[in-house]
Scaffold this active site. Structure first.
Site, short mmCIF file in Angstrom:
data_model
loop_
_atom_site.label_atom_id
_atom_site.label_comp_id
_atom_site.label_asym_id
_atom_site.label_seq_id
_atom_site.Cartn_x
_atom_site.Cartn_y
_atom_site.Cartn_z
N GLY A 131 0.92 3.85 4.56
CA GLY A 131 2.03 3.16 3.91
C GLY A 131 2.88 4.10 3.07
N ASN A 149 -4.93 -1.47 13.22
CA ASN A 149 -5.42 -1.26 14.57
C ASN A 149 -6.12 -2.52 15.08
OD1 ASN A 149 -4.69 1.58 14.84
ND2 ASN A 149 -6.25 1.94 13.27
N GLU A 201 -13.95 0.31 9.37
CA GLU A 201 -13.38 -0.84 10.06
C GLU A 201 -14.18 -1.15 11.34
OE1 GLU A 201 -8.70 -0.87 9.20
OE2 GLU A 201 -9.35 0.94 10.24
N GLY A 206 0.82 -1.20 0.00
CA GLY A 206 0.00 0.00 0.00
C GLY A 206 0.85 1.25 0.00
N ALA A 207 0.47 2.21 -0.84
CA ALA A 207 1.13 3.53 -0.85
C ALA A 207 0.07 4.59 -0.63
CB ALA A 207 1.87 3.75 -2.17
N LYS A 252 -3.52 1.73 22.61
CA LYS A 252 -4.01 2.46 21.43
C LYS A 252 -5.41 1.98 21.07
CE LYS A 252 -3.27 3.71 16.65
NZ LYS A 252 -2.55 3.52 15.38
#
Length: 319
Positions: free
Chosen positions: A12, A104, A271, A7-8, A187
């Site tokens: 990422g 996460n 998510e 991933g960019a 987190k």
């Protein structure tokens, strides 16, 4: 180390871009649309800690170049893309390749462990406010760009030392941790509280606190529920961390929101299961009551159901 970044996008692209900026051997696995953007503009980072325009080495999923073995794979995808991400990186897995996931929650560990073996998967997390702008420009929204990594067992291994060396003199606050799993739980508690309440109220922290006296009370109730789940698994947030989290989530005038809320506002996927649902499931297993968290989760799942229904209606052939 030879590094592959899955991933960019915002996360990422930022961390991989900073490695590339420092001259590290980095390749990116990206889909065709992102590959076209990178070919046209390069990998562009706009940041208060330094702008960059870079020429990344891009590999398409399934490309033969992925069969070259990499030392480290940084997994920076959304949780709902995890299955396709695993398929994309599988050809790149050598005998000693380590995976550093920056997702996460904890559900991804179960999936990655089952596919590659727990010994291949490091613990990792990042804390950064970053988003994709026009033409794929990565917008770093503040000076914080934290990266923590380590063995999930807590040992200081040779490969963790190698990752430390990889990030030395890179423009990122990257450090190893002997207790990265504690940091991950802390987190998760903060993020589930933030996402749950800002999505439920469709408002920022400051707006929630200012709305009625119940705003701060409900925020702290949700935080207590999430922290109780962590405590049930022997990972209660440390006192200083919990104090900082309380202050962050009740700050008057704060415009802070979860990225999950921004995704909802933009009509994007979320998510919900990974961040909220899995925490509820673990709480239920441990006998922890999470009523407010369940309400927040139901709210986000209702958004998902409506989004799916409307997408299905839009794609249906005319009568």
């Amino acid at each position: 180390m030879r590094v592959l970044v899955l991933g960019a996008g915002a996360t990422g692209g930022y961390y991989g871009g900073r490695l590339l900026e420092a001259g590290r051997d980095v390749s990116f696995v990206v889909r065709s649309r992102r590959a076209a953007e990178l070919a046209e503009t390069g990998l562009v980072i706009r940041s208060p800690v330094g702008n960059a325009r870079l020429k990344p080495h891009v590999i398409a999923p399934g490309d033969w170049k992925l069969k070259d073995n990499f030392d480290l794979i940084i997994l920076a995808c959304k949780a709902y893309d995890l299955d396709s991400a695993i398929e994309a990186i599988t050809p790149a897995m050598g005998r000693k390749t380590a995976i550093l996931p920056l997702l996460n929650g904890f559900r991804h560990f179960d999936v990655l462990d089952a596919r590659f073996g727990a010994e291949r998967v490091l613990g990792g997390l990042c804390s950064i406010a970053v988003a994709m702008g026009d033409k794929g420009v990565i917008q770093h929204l503040g000076p914080m760009h934290v990266l923590r990594f380590g063995e999930r067992s807590g040992e200081k291994s040779a490969r963790v030392t190698a990752v430390e060396t990889l990030f030395k003199d890179v423009n990122v606050d990257a450090k190893s941790s002997r207790d990265v799993m504690q940091a991950l739980w802390e987190k998760w508690v903060m993020l589930a509280s933030l996402a749950g309440m800002t999505c439920l109220m469709r408002a920022s922290i400051g707006d929630i606190v200012a709305a009625t006296p119940a705003g701060q009370k409900l925020m702290l109730q949700l935080l207590d529920e999430c922290a109780a789940v962590a405590a049930a698994y022997g990972r209660a947030p440390r006192a200083a961390v919990l104090e900082d989290t309380r202050a962050l989530l009740t700050k008057s005038g704060s415009t802070f929101t979860a990225s999950m809320l921004r995704d909802i506002e933009n009509g994007n996927r979320v998510e919900a299961d990974h961040i909220l649902g899995d925490l509820i499931a673990r709480g239920t297993k441990a006998g922890v009551f999470t009523s407010l968290l369940e309400i927040a989760y139901c709210h986000v799942k209702a958004y998902e159901a409506r989004r799916a229904r409307e997408a299905s209606a839009d794609s249906a052939p005319p009568k």
